[in-house]
Design an enzyme around this catalytic site. Structure first.
Site, PDB file in Angstrom:
ATOM      1  N   CYS A   1      35.178  49.404  33.896  1.00  0.00           N
ATOM      2  CA  CYS A   1      33.952  49.260  34.680  1.00  0.00           C
ATOM      3  C   CYS A   1      34.101  48.190  35.762  1.00  0.00           C
ATOM      4  CB  CYS A   1      32.809  48.840  33.771  1.00  0.00           C
ATOM      5  SG  CYS A   1      32.535  49.921  32.383  1.00  0.00           S
TER       6      CYS A   1
ATOM      7  N   ARG B   1      40.097  50.616  39.421  1.00  0.00           N
ATOM      8  CA  ARG B   1      40.023  50.194  38.030  1.00  0.00           C
ATOM      9  C   ARG B   1      39.848  51.378  37.077  1.00  0.00           C
ATOM     10  NH1 ARG B   1      38.071  44.514  37.758  1.00  0.00           N
ATOM     11  NH2 ARG B   1      37.048  44.948  35.808  1.00  0.00           N
TER      12      ARG B   1
ATOM     13  N   TRP C   1      33.164  53.139  33.151  1.00  0.00           N
ATOM     14  CA  TRP C   1      34.239  53.797  32.393  1.00  0.00           C
ATOM     15  C   TRP C   1      33.699  53.929  30.978  1.00  0.00           C
ATOM     16  CZ3 TRP C   1      37.668  52.509  28.332  1.00  0.00           C
ATOM     17  CH2 TRP C   1      38.837  53.287  28.264  1.00  0.00           C
TER      18      TRP C   1
ATOM     19  N   ASN D   1      29.643  45.046  32.200  1.00  0.00           N
ATOM     20  CA  ASN D   1      31.019  45.384  31.786  1.00  0.00           C
ATOM     21  C   ASN D   1      31.221  44.791  30.408  1.00  0.00           C
ATOM     22  OD1 ASN D   1      31.416  46.369  34.312  1.00  0.00           O
ATOM     23  ND2 ASN D   1      32.986  44.901  34.913  1.00  0.00           N
ATOM     24  N   GLY D   2      31.948  45.521  29.558  1.00  0.00           N
ATOM     25  CA  GLY D   2      32.228  44.992  28.224  1.00  0.00           C
ATOM     26  C   GLY D   2      31.581  45.853  27.155  1.00  0.00           C
TER      27      GLY D   2
ATOM     28  N   GLU E   1      59.802  52.371  30.538  1.00  0.00           N
ATOM     29  CA  GLU E   1      58.888  52.252  31.673  1.00  0.00           C
ATOM     30  C   GLU E   1      58.838  53.560  32.465  1.00  0.00           C
ATOM     31  OE1 GLU E   1      56.580  50.499  32.524  1.00  0.00           O
ATOM     32  OE2 GLU E   1      56.344  50.692  34.669  1.00  0.00           O
TER      33      GLU E   1
ATOM     34  N   LYS F   1      55.488  55.854  33.094  1.00  0.00           N
ATOM     35  CA  LYS F   1      55.004  56.239  34.433  1.00  0.00           C
ATOM     36  C   LYS F   1      54.734  57.739  34.472  1.00  0.00           C
ATOM     37  CE  LYS F   1      54.036  53.277  35.719  1.00  0.00           C
ATOM     38  NZ  LYS F   1      54.166  51.953  35.187  1.00  0.00           N
TER      39      LYS F   1
ATOM     40  N   GLU G   1      51.638  58.707  32.367  1.00  0.00           N
ATOM     41  CA  GLU G   1      50.361  58.232  32.906  1.00  0.00           C
ATOM     42  C   GLU G   1      49.830  59.108  34.025  1.00  0.00           C
ATOM     43  OE1 GLU G   1      51.545  54.057  33.955  1.00  0.00           O
ATOM     44  OE2 GLU G   1      49.597  53.632  33.097  1.00  0.00           O
TER      45      GLU G   1
ATOM     46  N   HIS H   1      69.655  59.956  16.154  1.00  0.00           N
ATOM     47  CA  HIS H   1      68.918  59.686  14.911  1.00  0.00           C
ATOM     48  C   HIS H   1      67.586  60.441  14.880  1.00  0.00           C
ATOM     49  CE1 HIS H   1      71.843  56.677  13.710  1.00  0.00           C
ATOM     50  NE2 HIS H   1      71.783  56.193  14.939  1.00  0.00           N
TER      51      HIS H   1
ATOM     52  N   LYS I   1      42.618  50.551  35.239  1.00  0.00           N
ATOM     53  CA  LYS I   1      43.601  49.608  35.765  1.00  0.00           C
ATOM     54  C   LYS I   1      43.591  48.313  34.968  1.00  0.00           C
ATOM     55  CE  LYS I   1      46.664  48.074  38.596  1.00  0.00           C
ATOM     56  NZ  LYS I   1      48.018  48.559  38.309  1.00  0.00           N
TER      57      LYS I   1
END
Ligand code: AGP
Length: 627
Positions: free
Chosen positions: A2, A27, A74, A100-101, A500, A504, A507, A523, A622
């Site tokens: 948010c 965000r 969000w 927010n929160g 990484e 990417k 996402e 394995h 974000k």
């Protein structure tokens, strides 16, 4: 996650708020809303979807007023919808609030308020908060600040809030706990104030800001000095800070997406990260070295030399991409400083019972500086007496302010949800730190130290060379958009790069991808390999090169299709792999700074080819300010 924007001043609030919401889009969010106060009314408009949908919803409506609050939501409690979007209003319609929160005890409070006759429109925790404020105002017949204080003392959870009271058209009220909030002070004294969840919506209007601390309430009244007090009603002095945000970094600068711009910004960003810190870089940039006596000048290391040199262990806490940087940091510190290093997911660390000692140094790595888990992890570390060192991008962020010291990575605001330049910036800072401490401890000779710093200073121009292969990588991406699964393999320094690269791709392209140490393939994951499963090897020249070639042969023998990132001039891998991307030769420990670049570009192009929203992938935020 948010985003909050608020404005009070002499200009029309609506365009400033909408502009601010656009700045916060990076965000991640799923609905947006605005509340505007003018002499006639309090007008609230909301929309599911994007800020442009909100603009459409508000078109032809009364958007006048010099005071307003706005929000991108969000979803946490309740689906993304117009009803659940913020601002939320109180029963009487006098109050409007953005938040927010997460209010953790919202369900019980809601029941109690319902029993007292309050009606709820939404499924959100936020609506409980605005109703609770009104309830206390009525119960205690008090002013609104006192009512906010009563309510915030009652709630459990995290919040950054901004409140409008219809009866007070010259006042904005805000408060925070575990969720960031920053106030911008306009250039003419007490005539204009901005408020936001980070500095990006404010930076174009003013460089003077006040960061609100946890459990503080702020009253902003036009024509008066702002007032800050605690939840216990104690007065707090206002501490104004100057920020320096490069506005060009907030725009796409001609690139189709922020992510691509940020990938291409990396040479310049890493120069900025090393400028004034790495003597070899300053020489390369032909700038007068600023007091650099030892080849690397990190003020935090100078100032806190004893804590860093005498530590018995380093613990690195981080999440996501920053955690991957931490894995490389571990290898750097172990190699050059000969100190034991633990790398921890902040989210796990905070809830275990980790053994933390007073002679531990805890490094917190974070782009945003607001990741809730990382913040909680450092609070835990500090409570046990450990020394906390922040490696953060966002200047003035909560992690930066809650660390004992730290080094900013200085790569400029990162807008694309998928982290790129922050990762290479984190690696650069970790490398400078490890080389400095290793040299100070006597594990690195002067000759090696100066050779290594010289090689580090060449990295930006080497990245520029890798970026020239953008078209080739876009072509390779075409071959792989069909894939549903991808395996990324690497060894040693390149194992975290494989992790990484896989992150990417996941996402932004929504292709399932896994990163593995190449030797671990046999394995388990080898069972998955067939012609439909592309395998990406990060196979630059280093000590395990021959072993990774053998791993490739194993994939080839099972019909797997191979893309390989190799060192320029490589012949052996090129024989085996279906597609090859070259990066310049560098020292082993610097290889990740180069080998990650093609993986960022590959993920980007696959996502673009699939027609996906690269900068704002579904479900992701974000800045992960809730746990
Ligand atoms: C990276 O591409 C991700 N969006 C994510 O994993 C991110 O790195 C993580 O949420 C940590 O964020 P921070 O660096 O801001 O703390």
């Amino acid at each position: 996650m948010c985003g909050i924007v608020g404005y009070i001043g002499t200009k029309q609030a609506y365009p400033i708020l909408i502009n601010g919401l656009h700045r916060l889009e990076y965000r991640g969010y799923d609905s947006a809303g605005v509340a505007l106060l003018n002499d006639k009314s309090l007008n609230v408009y909301k929309a599911k979807g994007k800020v442009s949908d909100l603009e459409e919803a508000a078109k032809d409506k009364d958007c006048g007023g010099v005071l307003g609050i706005a929000h991108t939501r969000w979803a946490t409690h309740g689906e993304p919808s117009v009803t659940n979007a913020h601002p939320h209003e109180s029963e009487s319609g006098n109050l409007a609030l953005v938040h927010n929160g997460i209010i953790e005890n919202y369900a019980i409070l809601r029941e109690q308020l319902q029993a007292k006759g309050y009606h709820f429109q939404s499924a959100t925790d936020t609506e409980v908060l605005v109703q609770l404020i009104e309830y206390y105002e009525n119960k205690h017949q008090c002013d609104i600040i006192s009512a906010v204080r009563y309510a915030l003392n009652k709630v459990i959870g995290a919040y950054a809030i901004v409140l409008i009271d219809k009866r007070q058209p010259k006042t904005l009220i805000a408060a925070r706990k575990s969720s960031p909030l920053v106030i911008g002070i306009g250039n003419e004294e007490n005539t204009e104030f901005f408020i936001a969840s980070d500095a990006s919506p404010i930076a174009e209007y003013t460089s003077h800001v006040v960061y609100i601390d946890d459990e503080q309430i702020v009253k902003i009244e036009l024509g008066k000095e702002m007032e800050i007090s605690t939840l216990q009603a104690e007065h707090v002095d206002v501490d104004v800070t100057e920020i320096d945000v490069d506005l060009n970094m907030l725009d796409k600068g001609g690139f189709p997406h922020f992510m691509l711009k940020e990938i291409f910004d990396q040479p310049k960003c890493l120069e900025d990260c090393m400028r004034g810190r790495l003597e070899a870089m300053d020489k390369r940039l032909k700038i007068e070295p600023e007091n650099i006596q030892y080849g690397i000048n990190l003020s935090a290391v100078k100032q806190y030399r004893a804590q860093l040199m005498n530590a018995h262990r380093f613990i690195i806490v981080a999440c996501g991409t920053s955690w991957h940087a931490g894995l490389i940091g571990k290898q750097l510190f172990e190699t050059f400083c000969k100190i034991p290093v633990q790398v921890e997911y902040a989210s796990e660390f905070r809830y275990r019972k980790p053994v933390i000692k007073e002679d531990d140094v805890v490094f917190a790595i974070s782009q945003s500086g607001e990741t809730a888990d990382t913040l909680a992890a450092i609070e835990l570390a500090r409570s046990k007496g450990a020394f906390v060192f922040g490696i953060v991008n966002a200047v003035g962020s909560s992690i930066a302010r809650n660390s004992n010291t730290g080094t900013y990575i200085h790569v400029g605001p990162e807008i694309g949800v998928a982290s790129t330049k922050a990762f290479t910036g984190q690696l650069t800072v970790l490398t400078m730190l490890a080389l400095t401490l290793g040299h100070e401890k006597g594990f690195l000779s002067d000759a090696d130290f100066s050779h290594y710093t010289e090689e580090l200073s060449k990295i930006p121009s080497m990245i520029s060379k890798v970026l020239k292969q953008n078209e080739k990588i876009a072509e390779i991406a075409k071959t792989f958009t069909y894939a549903h699964n991808f395996l990324y393999l690497g060894r040693g320094w390149n194992f975290p790069v494989a992790l990484e690269g896989a992150l990417k791709l996941k996402e932004i392209s929504y292709i399932h991808a896994e990163g593995y140490p190449a030797a671990e393939m046999k394995h388990g994951p080898i069972a998955l390999i067939d012609a439909d499963m592309p395998v990406l090897f990060v196979a630059t020249h280093h000590q395990e090169y021959q072993k990774i070639v053998s791993n490739m042969e194993e994939v080839k023998a099972r019909g797997g299709r191979i893309i390989a990132v190799v060192t320029e001039g490589d012949e052996q891998v090129s024989e085996i792999a279906d597609q090859v991307i070259e990066v310049p030769q560098t020292l082993n420990f610097l290889a990740p700074l180069l080998s990650v670049i093609p993986l960022q570009m590959l993920a980007y192009h696959v996502a673009v080819l699939k027609g996906l929203n690269v900068d704002m992938p579904r479900n992701l935020a974000k800045s992960v300010t809730v746990e």
